[in-house]
Write an enzyme that holds these catalytic residues in place. Structure first.
Site, short mmCIF file in Angstrom:
data_model
loop_
_atom_site.label_atom_id
_atom_site.label_comp_id
_atom_site.label_asym_id
_atom_site.label_seq_id
_atom_site.Cartn_x
_atom_site.Cartn_y
_atom_site.Cartn_z
N HIS A 125 0.84 -1.21 0.00
CA HIS A 125 0.00 0.00 0.00
C HIS A 125 0.88 1.26 0.00
O HIS A 125 0.61 2.21 -0.74
CB HIS A 125 -0.87 0.06 1.27
CG HIS A 125 -1.91 -1.02 1.39
ND1 HIS A 125 -1.96 -1.89 2.45
CD2 HIS A 125 -2.97 -1.34 0.61
CE1 HIS A 125 -2.99 -2.70 2.32
NE2 HIS A 125 -3.63 -2.39 1.20
N LYS B 5 -16.19 -7.24 4.36
CA LYS B 5 -15.39 -8.39 4.78
C LYS B 5 -15.03 -8.23 6.25
O LYS B 5 -15.08 -7.12 6.79
CB LYS B 5 -14.15 -8.58 3.91
CG LYS B 5 -13.23 -7.40 3.76
CD LYS B 5 -12.08 -7.81 2.82
CE LYS B 5 -11.19 -6.65 2.48
NZ LYS B 5 -10.13 -6.98 1.55
N ARG C 203 -1.86 -6.24 -8.32
CA ARG C 203 -0.71 -7.05 -7.98
C ARG C 203 -0.44 -8.04 -9.09
O ARG C 203 0.48 -7.94 -9.85
CB ARG C 203 -0.94 -7.78 -6.66
CG ARG C 203 -0.72 -6.89 -5.47
CD ARG C 203 -1.35 -7.44 -4.24
NE ARG C 203 -2.79 -7.30 -4.29
CZ ARG C 203 -3.57 -7.39 -3.25
NH1 ARG C 203 -3.08 -7.66 -2.07
NH2 ARG C 203 -4.87 -7.23 -3.37
N SER D 119 -2.71 -7.94 2.78
CA SER D 119 -2.98 -7.83 4.22
C SER D 119 -3.40 -9.19 4.77
O SER D 119 -3.03 -9.57 5.88
CB SER D 119 -4.09 -6.81 4.47
OG SER D 119 -3.70 -5.54 4.00
P1 ADP Z 1 -9.88 -3.66 -0.42
O1 ADP Z 1 -10.62 -4.32 0.68
O2 ADP Z 1 -10.57 -2.43 -0.94
O3 ADP Z 1 -9.39 -4.57 -1.52
P2 ADP Z 1 -7.15 -3.48 0.44
O4 ADP Z 1 -6.58 -2.71 1.58
O5 ADP Z 1 -7.00 -4.95 0.50
O6 ADP Z 1 -8.63 -3.04 0.33
O7 ADP Z 1 -6.53 -2.95 -0.91
C1 ADP Z 1 -6.73 -1.65 -1.36
C2 ADP Z 1 -6.14 -1.54 -2.74
O8 ADP Z 1 -4.73 -1.68 -2.66
C3 ADP Z 1 -6.63 -2.63 -3.72
O9 ADP Z 1 -6.75 -2.04 -5.00
C4 ADP Z 1 -5.53 -3.63 -3.69
O10 ADP Z 1 -5.45 -4.33 -4.93
C5 ADP Z 1 -4.32 -2.72 -3.50
N1 ADP Z 1 -3.22 -3.43 -2.88
C6 ADP Z 1 -3.18 -4.10 -1.73
N2 ADP Z 1 -1.97 -4.66 -1.50
C7 ADP Z 1 -1.21 -4.30 -2.57
C8 ADP Z 1 0.15 -4.58 -2.98
N3 ADP Z 1 0.95 -5.35 -2.28
N4 ADP Z 1 0.55 -4.05 -4.13
C9 ADP Z 1 -0.28 -3.30 -4.90
N5 ADP Z 1 -1.55 -3.02 -4.60
C10 ADP Z 1 -2.01 -3.51 -3.45
#
Ligand code: ADP
Length: 168
Positions: A18, A42, A91, A129
């Site tokens: 992030h 979720k 990703r 995460s």
């Molecule tokens: P959500 O529940 O909205 O998916 P996340 O916190 O899991 O929230 O992710 C927010 C955004 O950040 C999403 O678009 C996800 O694909 C992106 N993201 C999460 N981890 C990574 C990473 N390691 N590299 C690139 N993008 C990421």
């Protein structure tokens, strides 16, 4: 020209993936609002306030980056904030279908809001995460994945929850 972008997500917890994306967005937009979804669809380990605090700490000193909690549709939130761009991360292929559906749904809801996808540094491209919570529950060293204070918060939370990552 749009100067403000919204980067929405759960951030449960924030990872170096992030953070990498926030830095990239910061190079393109003069203002980036990291929008922490209060109650995403979720189960989460951390409360909204805890997630916001961690994002704030991780981005302290980042120029033009603000952190807020939001509820409801992200496109409504973006309109309220007068932002026309949503940032999301890609990703691997596995993200593509869900992100594509969400971007097109958001476009259907508000045609003038665009989603822009950014890709992280390759070494963070497998970080999620969810995986980090699992690794933390198994006692892994998380120093490559999250800042120290996030690792500490994870350990504390998992201790409180008796080692079970309350997630997915
Ligand atoms: P959500 O529940 O909205 O998916 P996340 O916190 O899991 O929230 O992710 C927010 C955004 O950040 C999403 O678009 C996800 O694909 C992106 N993201 C999460 N981890 C990574 C990473 N390691 N590299 C690139 N993008 C990421």
């Amino acid at each position: 020209m749009c100067q403000r972008a919204i980067y929405p997500g759960s951030f449960d917890p924030i990872t170096y993936g992030h953070i990498d994306l926030i830095k990239r967005a910061q190079e393109i937009f003069s203002e980036v609002i990291v929008a922490v979804a209060r109650n995403p669809y979720k189960r989460l380990l951390f409360s909204p306030a805890e997630r916001v605090d961690m994002v704030k700490k991780a981005t302290a000193g980042f120029r033009g980056v603000m952190v807020e909690e939001f509820d409801g549709l992200v496109v409504d939130y973006a309109l309220k904030k007068k932002a026309k761009v949503l940032i999301r991360g890609l990703r691997m292929i596995s993200d593509f279908e869900y992100e594509f559906q969400m971007a097109l749904t958001n476009r259907k809801l508000k045609a003038d809001i665009e989603t822009i996808f950014l890709m992280p540094q390759e070494s963070y491209s497998y970080l999620s995460s969810r995986l980090i919570k699992e690794a933390a529950s198994l006692g892994a060293d998380l120093s490559f994945f999250v800042p120290d204070f996030v690792e500490e918060a994870l350990k504390k939370k998992l201790d409180e929850n008796q080692g079970k990552p309350d997630t997915i």
